[in-house]
Structure formats: C-alpha cells, structure tokens
Design a protein around this motif. Structure first.
Motif, PDB file in Angstrom:
ATOM      1  N   ASN A 159       0.835  -1.193   0.000  1.00 32.40           N
ATOM      2  CA  ASN A 159       0.000   0.000   0.000  1.00 32.40           C
ATOM      3  C   ASN A 159       0.872   1.247   0.000  1.00 32.40           C
ATOM      4  N   VAL A 160       0.303   2.335  -0.443  1.00 32.34           N
ATOM      5  CA  VAL A 160       1.050   3.597  -0.554  1.00 32.34           C
ATOM      6  C   VAL A 160       1.722   3.940   0.771  1.00 32.34           C
ATOM      7  N   GLY A 161       2.998   4.295   0.686  1.00 31.12           N
ATOM      8  CA  GLY A 161       3.735   4.721   1.870  1.00 31.12           C
ATOM      9  C   GLY A 161       4.365   3.616   2.675  1.00 31.12           C
ATOM     10  N   GLN A 162       4.172   2.347   2.273  1.00 29.77           N
ATOM     11  CA  GLN A 162       4.729   1.218   3.013  1.00 29.77           C
ATOM     12  C   GLN A 162       6.030   0.744   2.356  1.00 29.77           C
ATOM     13  N   SER A 216       1.076   3.054  -8.303  1.00 28.00           N
ATOM     14  CA  SER A 216       1.875   2.826  -9.505  1.00 28.00           C
ATOM     15  C   SER A 216       2.136   1.331  -9.686  1.00 28.00           C
ATOM     16  N   ILE A 217       2.630   0.982 -10.875  1.00 26.21           N
ATOM     17  CA  ILE A 217       3.140  -0.350 -11.181  1.00 26.21           C
ATOM     18  C   ILE A 217       4.485  -0.174 -11.871  1.00 26.21           C
ATOM     19  N   LYS A 241      -0.614  -0.013  -4.222  1.00 25.96           N
ATOM     20  CA  LYS A 241      -2.060   0.206  -4.192  1.00 25.96           C
ATOM     21  C   LYS A 241      -2.418   1.378  -3.280  1.00 25.96           C
ATOM     22  N   GLU A 242      -3.502   2.040  -3.623  1.00 26.84           N
ATOM     23  CA  GLU A 242      -3.992   3.162  -2.817  1.00 26.84           C
ATOM     24  C   GLU A 242      -5.128   2.688  -1.910  1.00 26.84           C
ATOM     25  N   PRO A 243      -4.999   2.859  -0.590  1.00 25.18           N
ATOM     26  CA  PRO A 243      -6.088   2.456   0.316  1.00 25.18           C
ATOM     27  C   PRO A 243      -7.393   3.160  -0.050  1.00 25.18           C
ATOM     28  N   PRO A 244      -8.528   2.478   0.131  1.00 24.19           N
ATOM     29  CA  PRO A 244      -9.808   3.007  -0.350  1.00 24.19           C
ATOM     30  C   PRO A 244     -10.415   4.055   0.572  1.00 24.19           C
ATOM     31  N   GLY A 323      -0.958  -0.870   6.394  1.00 22.08           N
ATOM     32  CA  GLY A 323      -1.283   0.460   5.897  1.00 22.08           C
ATOM     33  C   GLY A 323      -2.436   0.488   4.929  1.00 22.08           C
ATOM     34  N   GLY A 324      -3.331  -0.528   5.004  1.00 22.97           N
ATOM     35  CA  GLY A 324      -4.419  -0.636   4.046  1.00 22.97           C
ATOM     36  C   GLY A 324      -5.661   0.168   4.367  1.00 22.97           C
TER      37      GLY A 324
END
Length: 368
Positions: A159-162, A216-217, A241-244, A323-324
């Motif tokens: 997840n983003v930032g992890q 991103s990928i 991945k971006e948390p929802p 971090g999800g």
C-alpha cells in the motif's frame, strides 16, 4: 584461441542487412578499432531475439588491447526484455587491457512466453588507440558454471507509503567480491544491502524500494556480477495500491433521541479494493473525542447517543496489507432528536396512574 585479426567494423559503418549476412556466415563477433574516434563513440552487436524455455547459459570471449597498454575504452552488455528499454548494463569491463581472450558467462533467467535480446556495446575512448573485440558468442543448453542463476523473482504488492522488499534468490556460491543490485525497467539501479548464504548451493539478498509514495506499477529485476560473468533474473512487478476511501458520506435512515440509523455507502470508492473491513467513526461536532465501530451489516445503528446533540459520522475502509486503511470519507452531519418530558412505557401491561391525596402529595399506583 587465436589473437584477433585486424578485420573490424563499426555498426555505424555497416548496413543492417550486411551485418546479418556477416553474422550468418562467420558467427557472432565484433571488433572495433578505437583509433581516431571521439570519446563515447559506440558500436553495437545485437544477438537474435531469444525465447528459451529452460535453463541455459550464454558465454562469449572478449578482448581489449592497445600498443601503449592503456585501455581503448569499455565493453558493455545489455539484456532487453520483451522489446522494452535497453536500460543499464548488466555486465561491463573498462579501464583495463586483457592478456589475450577472456571468457565470460551470462545466466539469464527470462523464459518463454517472454523473450529477450543481448546487446554488446563498445565505447571508444579518445586518445587511446586500440581494439575492443567480442567473439564466439554461444547459447548453451546447460547452467552456467561460474555465473549464478536466479530463481523466479516474485511480484510484490504494498500500500502507498509502506516499505516494499524484494528477495533475490540465486543458485551458486556467494563471494564477498560479487556485486548485487536491483535494476528497474527504466535502468535505474538500487544496491542490495542484505545478503545471506542459505546453503552451499544457494544464497539470497533483499532490498527495500523507497518509491512507494503514490499508486503505480513498476518492474524490477535482480542482477549479480561475479568473477565469471553476470546473472539476471526475470522482471517482477512492484504494485503500489492506494487504500480506499468512500466517495459519498453515509446515508441517514432514521433518527431518535439516543440513536442514529445509517447506511455506510461504501460501494463507490476512490482507491483500490478489495475491501476487507468497514468501520464507522463518529464524534460530536463540538467535542475532541471519537469512537470507531466495526460494521458487519448493510445498515448500522449507533446507540447510546445524547439527545439534541450534533454528530459527525464518517466511514473508514480497509484493504489487505499493512497500511491498508484509507482516510475517512466525507462526513454526514446530523442531530439527534430532543428527549420527551415523560418516559412512556411501551409495555401495555403497565399503567402509571397519578392521584392526589388530601396531603397534596404525588403517589404512584401501579396496576399490572
């Protein structure tokens, strides 16, 4: 092996069709005369595209020479996968002259349905006349004897930032003189910091990728340079991945003096699923406290609220992984109803009767 002859070519001087004609009759070779050339001038030898289905090894011989024993330039090897970018070299030699021909190996762990191409590149150095040569390039149907082979590199999802960590596992003997790094699809290199020996036939290395600040990928592969050559893994994806977060605020279904019925409205989101946890966060608009409840049904009732108080209610969503949990969604702001003057009992078996005695005192008579 014989010393190189003074037969040479530069890619810029030979048309592609003539180059293919030469390779088909005399094999894969390249000899570049660096005399009189500008620094940075390049020549390339492109091998045919390879689609291998099993462990294999590419070996070749190289030669750098000059009359005054100064290096004529450098020799680089690139491995381009699936027609992608050339990136940075996975093997190179520079600043040296060789005592005759030297053998090197390439252990490339890219297999069908993926394909790759090996590119040899000589780079001239101005004022250092000499020769840079490659000869006897072969594809062998067995593992390399000196260059380590990598096991399959697995995709990583965070997840983003992890922190994202790749583990590179290779077969072969590890030497403290070996150089290990992680190479991105665009060619940027990241050094591998932690290496450990698993057993006498296998070692592993790990590296943390810092670029996880946005969704991103990207693609990475492991590279090792040893005394005998280089090993290259397959490309694996780093998926960030971006948390929802809910797009809409919760929907208000019913209001009482001490409760609120809401619908979380968590179907439309910003970010990535799957959603594995829904929570409701609520607080008074004038207070500094907040409570969070897990929601396990389509609608949810907030209990034990204060009458005639304004509340702010948001929904939190969580996807798999550390971090999800995403930021709270937009708020629903609403107020509970006022409390009534008397408590009404809804049990029809009970009645409260008010009578006054002569002493003007209130007495409760209860009949069942």
């Amino acid at each position: 092996m014989e010393q190189p002859q003074l037969l040479f070519y530069c890619k810029s001087q030979i048309k592609p069709l003539l180059l293919l004609f030469l390779l088909s009759f005399i094999g894969s070779f390249m000899m570049v005369n660096s005399s009189g050339r500008a620094s940075g001038q390049k020549a390339h030898l492109l091998l045919p595209t390879l689609k291998e289905n099993d462990t294999h090894c590419i070996d070749f011989h190289y030669y750098l020479s000059s009359r005054d024993r100064s290096s004529p330039g450098s020799l680089n090897v690139y491995v381009k996968v699936n027609g992608g970018p050339q990136g940075n070299p996975i093997w190179n030699v520079s600043g040296v002259v060789t005592e005759g021909w030297v053998k090197a190996e390439l252990a490339i762990s890219t297999f069908w349905p993926h394909f790759y191409q090996v590119i040899f590149e000589s780079v001239s150095l101005k004022g250092h006349p000499g020769y840079i040569a490659v000869d006897e390039v072969r594809v062998l149907a067995h593992p390399c004897r000196k260059a380590p082979h990598f096991l399959r590199l697995q995709n990583v999802e965070v997840n983003v930032g992890q922190n994202a960590t790749f583990q590179c596992i290779a077969g072969g003997k590890w030497s403290q003189h070996d150089k290990l790094w992680l190479q991105q699809w665009n060619g940027r290199d990241t050094a591998l910091m932690v290496t450990r020996v698993v057993n006498h036939r296998r070692f592993s290395a790990t590296v943390s990728v810092a670029d996880t600040s946005q969704r991103s990928i990207s693609k990475y592969r492991c590279v090792i340079r040893s005394d005998g050559g280089s090993g290259v893994s397959n490309y694996a994806e780093l998926i960030v991945k971006e948390p929802p977060t809910p797009i809409a605020p919760p929907e208000l279904l019913a209001v009482g003096a001490t409760y609120l019925w809401i619908k979380p409205n968590a179907n439309s989101i910003i970010g990535d699923g799957p959603i594995i946890l829904k929570e409701v966060e609520y607080r008074t608009t004038t207070g500094n406290w907040a409570e969070t409840h897990i929601v396990d049904s389509p609608n949810y009732k907030l209990w034990h609220l204060d009458p005639d108080v304004e509340y702010e209610i948001r929904v939190l969503l969580t996807r798999p992984g550390e971090g999800g949990t995403g930021p709270p969604g937009p708020p629903l702001t609403t107020r509970t109803k006022c409390a009534g003057g008397l408590l009404q009992l809804h049990n029809t078996a009970e009645m409260i009767l008010f009578t006054y005695y002569h002493s003007n005192k209130m007495v409760f008579h209860t009949s069942l």
